[in-house]
Design a protein around this motif. Structure first.
Motif, PDB file in Angstrom:
ATOM      1  N   ARG A 140      -3.121 -14.813 -54.699  1.00  0.00           N
ATOM      2  CA  ARG A 140      -2.618 -14.840 -53.307  1.00  0.00           C
ATOM      3  C   ARG A 140      -1.114 -15.105 -53.279  1.00  0.00           C
ATOM      4  O   ARG A 140      -0.391 -14.551 -52.447  1.00  0.00           O
ATOM      5  CB  ARG A 140      -3.371 -15.887 -52.491  1.00  0.00           C
ATOM      6  N   SER A 141      -0.626 -15.935 -54.196  1.00  0.00           N
ATOM      7  CA  SER A 141       0.813 -16.188 -54.286  1.00  0.00           C
ATOM      8  C   SER A 141       1.558 -14.920 -54.680  1.00  0.00           C
ATOM      9  O   SER A 141       2.617 -14.598 -54.119  1.00  0.00           O
ATOM     10  CB  SER A 141       1.076 -17.302 -55.293  1.00  0.00           C
ATOM     11  N   ASP A 142       0.983 -14.165 -55.635  1.00  0.00           N
ATOM     12  CA  ASP A 142       1.591 -12.896 -56.042  1.00  0.00           C
ATOM     13  C   ASP A 142       1.618 -11.906 -54.883  1.00  0.00           C
ATOM     14  O   ASP A 142       2.606 -11.187 -54.684  1.00  0.00           O
ATOM     15  CB  ASP A 142       0.820 -12.289 -57.213  1.00  0.00           C
ATOM     16  N   LEU A 143       0.544 -11.866 -54.109  1.00  0.00           N
ATOM     17  CA  LEU A 143       0.475 -10.937 -52.977  1.00  0.00           C
ATOM     18  C   LEU A 143       1.500 -11.300 -51.909  1.00  0.00           C
ATOM     19  O   LEU A 143       2.124 -10.420 -51.308  1.00  0.00           O
ATOM     20  CB  LEU A 143      -0.933 -10.937 -52.381  1.00  0.00           C
ATOM     21  N   ARG A 144       1.695 -12.608 -51.680  1.00  0.00           N
ATOM     22  CA  ARG A 144       2.724 -13.027 -50.707  1.00  0.00           C
ATOM     23  C   ARG A 144       4.105 -12.596 -51.168  1.00  0.00           C
ATOM     24  O   ARG A 144       4.925 -12.127 -50.378  1.00  0.00           O
ATOM     25  CB  ARG A 144       2.671 -14.551 -50.504  1.00  0.00           C
ATOM     26  N   TYR A 145       4.363 -12.770 -52.462  1.00  0.00           N
ATOM     27  CA  TYR A 145       5.666 -12.372 -53.009  1.00  0.00           C
ATOM     28  C   TYR A 145       5.880 -10.871 -52.859  1.00  0.00           C
ATOM     29  O   TYR A 145       6.947 -10.427 -52.405  1.00  0.00           O
ATOM     30  CB  TYR A 145       5.749 -12.782 -54.483  1.00  0.00           C
ATOM     31  N   LEU A 146       4.882 -10.073 -53.220  1.00  0.00           N
ATOM     32  CA  LEU A 146       5.010  -8.620 -53.128  1.00  0.00           C
ATOM     33  C   LEU A 146       5.149  -8.163 -51.679  1.00  0.00           C
ATOM     34  O   LEU A 146       5.856  -7.192 -51.385  1.00  0.00           O
ATOM     35  CB  LEU A 146       3.796  -7.948 -53.777  1.00  0.00           C
ATOM     36  N   GLU A 147       4.512  -8.899 -50.767  1.00  0.00           N
ATOM     37  CA  GLU A 147       4.625  -8.552 -49.346  1.00  0.00           C
ATOM     38  C   GLU A 147       6.014  -8.900 -48.817  1.00  0.00           C
ATOM     39  O   GLU A 147       6.601  -8.156 -48.026  1.00  0.00           O
ATOM     40  CB  GLU A 147       3.547  -9.282 -48.551  1.00  0.00           C
ATOM     41  N   GLU A 148       6.566 -10.031 -49.265  1.00  0.00           N
ATOM     42  CA  GLU A 148       7.898 -10.448 -48.810  1.00  0.00           C
ATOM     43  C   GLU A 148       8.978  -9.465 -49.248  1.00  0.00           C
ATOM     44  O   GLU A 148       9.914  -9.188 -48.494  1.00  0.00           O
ATOM     45  CB  GLU A 148       8.219 -11.842 -49.357  1.00  0.00           C
ATOM     46  N   VAL A 149       8.852  -8.940 -50.461  1.00  0.00           N
ATOM     47  CA  VAL A 149       9.882  -8.013 -50.965  1.00  0.00           C
ATOM     48  C   VAL A 149       9.622  -6.581 -50.516  1.00  0.00           C
ATOM     49  O   VAL A 149      10.391  -5.673 -50.863  1.00  0.00           O
ATOM     50  CB  VAL A 149       9.982  -8.071 -52.507  1.00  0.00           C
ATOM     51  N   GLY A 150       8.546  -6.357 -49.749  1.00  0.00           N
ATOM     52  CA  GLY A 150       8.311  -5.048 -49.157  1.00  0.00           C
ATOM     53  C   GLY A 150       7.632  -4.038 -50.045  1.00  0.00           C
ATOM     54  O   GLY A 150       7.646  -2.844 -49.740  1.00  0.00           O
ATOM     55  N   VAL A 151       7.004  -4.496 -51.130  1.00  0.00           N
ATOM     56  CA  VAL A 151       6.330  -3.566 -52.032  1.00  0.00           C
ATOM     57  C   VAL A 151       4.942  -3.195 -51.510  1.00  0.00           C
ATOM     58  O   VAL A 151       4.495  -2.059 -51.651  1.00  0.00           O
ATOM     59  CB  VAL A 151       6.225  -4.166 -53.453  1.00  0.00           C
ATOM     60  N   ILE A 152       4.241  -4.165 -50.898  1.00  0.00           N
ATOM     61  CA  ILE A 152       2.910  -3.920 -50.347  1.00  0.00           C
ATOM     62  C   ILE A 152       2.878  -4.359 -48.891  1.00  0.00           C
ATOM     63  O   ILE A 152       3.813  -5.025 -48.416  1.00  0.00           O
ATOM     64  CB  ILE A 152       1.820  -4.663 -51.141  1.00  0.00           C
ATOM     65  N   LYS A 153       1.834  -3.995 -48.169  1.00  0.00           N
ATOM     66  CA  LYS A 153       1.665  -4.443 -46.792  1.00  0.00           C
ATOM     67  C   LYS A 153       0.196  -4.722 -46.525  1.00  0.00           C
ATOM     68  O   LYS A 153      -0.689  -4.164 -47.197  1.00  0.00           O
ATOM     69  CB  LYS A 153       2.203  -3.398 -45.819  1.00  0.00           C
ATOM     70  N   ARG A 154      -0.046  -5.608 -45.562  1.00  0.00           N
ATOM     71  CA  ARG A 154      -1.412  -5.980 -45.217  1.00  0.00           C
ATOM     72  C   ARG A 154      -2.008  -4.934 -44.285  1.00  0.00           C
ATOM     73  O   ARG A 154      -1.372  -4.518 -43.314  1.00  0.00           O
ATOM     74  CB  ARG A 154      -1.423  -7.353 -44.548  1.00  0.00           C
ATOM     75  N   VAL A 155      -3.231  -4.510 -44.589  1.00  0.00           N
ATOM     76  CA  VAL A 155      -3.923  -3.536 -43.755  1.00  0.00           C
ATOM     77  C   VAL A 155      -4.486  -4.255 -42.534  1.00  0.00           C
ATOM     78  O   VAL A 155      -5.127  -5.302 -42.676  1.00  0.00           O
ATOM     79  CB  VAL A 155      -5.056  -2.848 -44.541  1.00  0.00           C
ATOM     80  N   PRO A 156      -4.239  -3.743 -41.310  1.00  0.00           N
ATOM     81  CA  PRO A 156      -4.795  -4.401 -40.113  1.00  0.00           C
ATOM     82  C   PRO A 156      -6.312  -4.463 -40.174  1.00  0.00           C
ATOM     83  O   PRO A 156      -6.976  -3.522 -40.607  1.00  0.00           O
ATOM     84  CB  PRO A 156      -4.328  -3.488 -38.966  1.00  0.00           C
TER      85      PRO A 156
END
Length: 446
Positions: A140-156
């Motif tokens: 989950r920490s890795d996912l937050r990092y990747l989301e912050e830098v714009g590499v991934i996004k959360r699906v609604p």
């Protein structure tokens, strides 16, 4: 990679390319302020990073080639910026880089939840050998990092949240549009500063074009390299490691503390030794300052930080000598604006960043050949900043400018060669005469 390690490897690489392997191991370690054992360990680490990044810094036919030799050889053999591979491993431990690669590969196939990604990591073929096995909190920490830098996004949608790759732009472009975008990014990254972010974006577009993210067959990878670039100051990209942190500190009006090594210092780095038996004196100064402006000198390929130091007032620091940078407390907006105004007043007449006494420089420029276009005049008007042409002569013109000191404008005047004659101030004229006499002596018959 720990921050201290990254600082060390930046200084290590800078010295390696500037000396071109002229030092032996003992001399190199002494100049850098580290032990010979640390030198060998750092060489091995850099080889591993270069190999993992696929940068081609080490020939597969010569696995035992010295890293300094590989740098010296490949600079003229490759158009890619040689030192960029270090940024791809910045702040990442080996386990982190492997884990993030697994996560991105899995998300590239389809959207997945954190638990599904945890299973991907634990079921990887070589997970047992690497002792990967992260827990859910780490994922989950890795996912937050990747989301912050714009590499991934959360699906609604409802919990559990699913994540996917954020590559909508690339997927929506046609092959021709993607090729145009890649060419534009390539030109900007190689001709503007800062450049590292542009290089990383270019690499991402290249990978996307070759992985079926765009419509059509073949993508852009078959188009070849339409532009090739070569830099005189290719090690300048190492300074960009600290650039965005300093720009953030300026934006947030925060002080920074750092260990500084001046250009005249015999060493350029100091390790943090935890064993008191191996503590050694270093030549760096511990500084705390309020950064106000960052300036790039294209003449020499150097970055400078202009800051306010409570002890000395306005100070200038070369970024290449700054290590162990940490953000500090914020200052009031009124104080920051006061210091900014003071700095702007001091550098109002600076050719670059000189804060010395203002003098008027008067120069006669000649127009060789007497034909149009007058490229000397065009260049003076383009690069002469706030200076003015005050007098026209037959085949020449007089140019005047008020600058803080004459040190920074001298390389520009010297670059005109015989098309330039310094008239005033008298001291600058004498200095230029002595410089040209010295140059002439180099060409005397032997």
């Amino acid at each position: 990679m720990a921050r201290e390690s990254f600082d060390k490897e930046i200084q290590f690489l800078r010295m390696l390319v500037l000396t071109s392997g002229a030092y032996n191991r003992q001399q190199f370690a002494k100049r850098l302020g580290i032990s010979v054992h640390t030198f060998d360990k750092t060489i091995r680490k850099l080889k591993e990073i270069a190999s993992a990044s696929g940068n081609g810094n080490q020939s597969p036919e010569e696995p035992n080639k010295k890293f300094a030799g590989a740098l010296r050889l490949n600079y003229y053999d490759s158009a890619d910026p040689l030192l960029l591979f270090l940024f791809r491993a910045k702040s990442l431990k080996e386990s982190e880089s492997l884990r993030l690669a697994l996560l991105l590969a899995a998300l590239h196939e389809k959207p997945q939840t954190a638990l599904e990604l945890l299973g991907v990591c634990c079921n990887a073929p070589d997970a047992a050998d690497r002792a990967l096995f992260p827990d859910e909190k780490t994922i989950r920490s890795d996912l937050r990092y990747l989301e912050e830098v714009g590499v991934i996004k959360r699906v609604p949608g409802p919990r559990p949240y699913r994540y996917r790759m954020q590559d909508d732009l690339v997927r929506q472009l046609t092959d021709e549009e993607l090729r145009d975008l890649m060419n534009f990014v390539d030109v900007m990254a190689n001709t503007q500063v800062p450049s590292v972010q542009g290089y990383l974006l270019r690499d991402h577009l290249k990978r996307s074009s070759g992985s079926g993210c765009v419509s059509g067959v073949g993508g852009v990878s078959d188009a070849g390299e339409p532009f090739l670039y070569k830099y005189h100051y290719y090690s300048r990209i190492l300074d960009e490691a600290h650039l965005f942190m300093l720009l953030g500190a300026i934006q947030n009006r925060r002080k920074v503390s750092f260990l500084y090594f001046s250009p005249k210092s015999d060493t350029s780095y100091a390790s943090k030794n935890t064993n008191p038996l191996f503590e050694r004196e270093h030549e760096g100064r511990t500084e705390q300052a309020l950064p106000i402006k960052v300036v790039y000198d294209h003449q020499y390929g150097r970055w400078y930080m202009l800051a306010n130091n409570s002890r000395d007032g306005i100070r200038k620091y070369r970024l290449e000598g700054m290590t162990q940078i940490e953000e500090g407390e914020a200052v009031a907006k009124e104080l920051f604006e006061e210091k900014r105004s003071e700095l702007e007043a001091r550098i109002k007449h600076s050719w670059l960043i000189d804060t010395g006494r203002a003098v008027t420089v008067r120069v006669r420029f000649f127009h060789p050949g007497g034909s149009e276009p007058n490229f000397v005049r065009d260049r003076v008007l383009l690069q002469g900043q706030w200076g003015q042409i005050v007098e026209e002569e037959d085949g020449a013109f007089i140019y005047e400018i008020m600058v803080n000191g004459t040190m920074e404008i001298r390389p520009w005047l010297r670059s005109f060669g015989s098309s330039c004659e310094v008239l005033a101030p008298a001291m600058l004229r004498r200095e230029m005469i002595e410089e040209w006499k010295e140059l002439a002596s180099y060409y005397e018959s032997v």
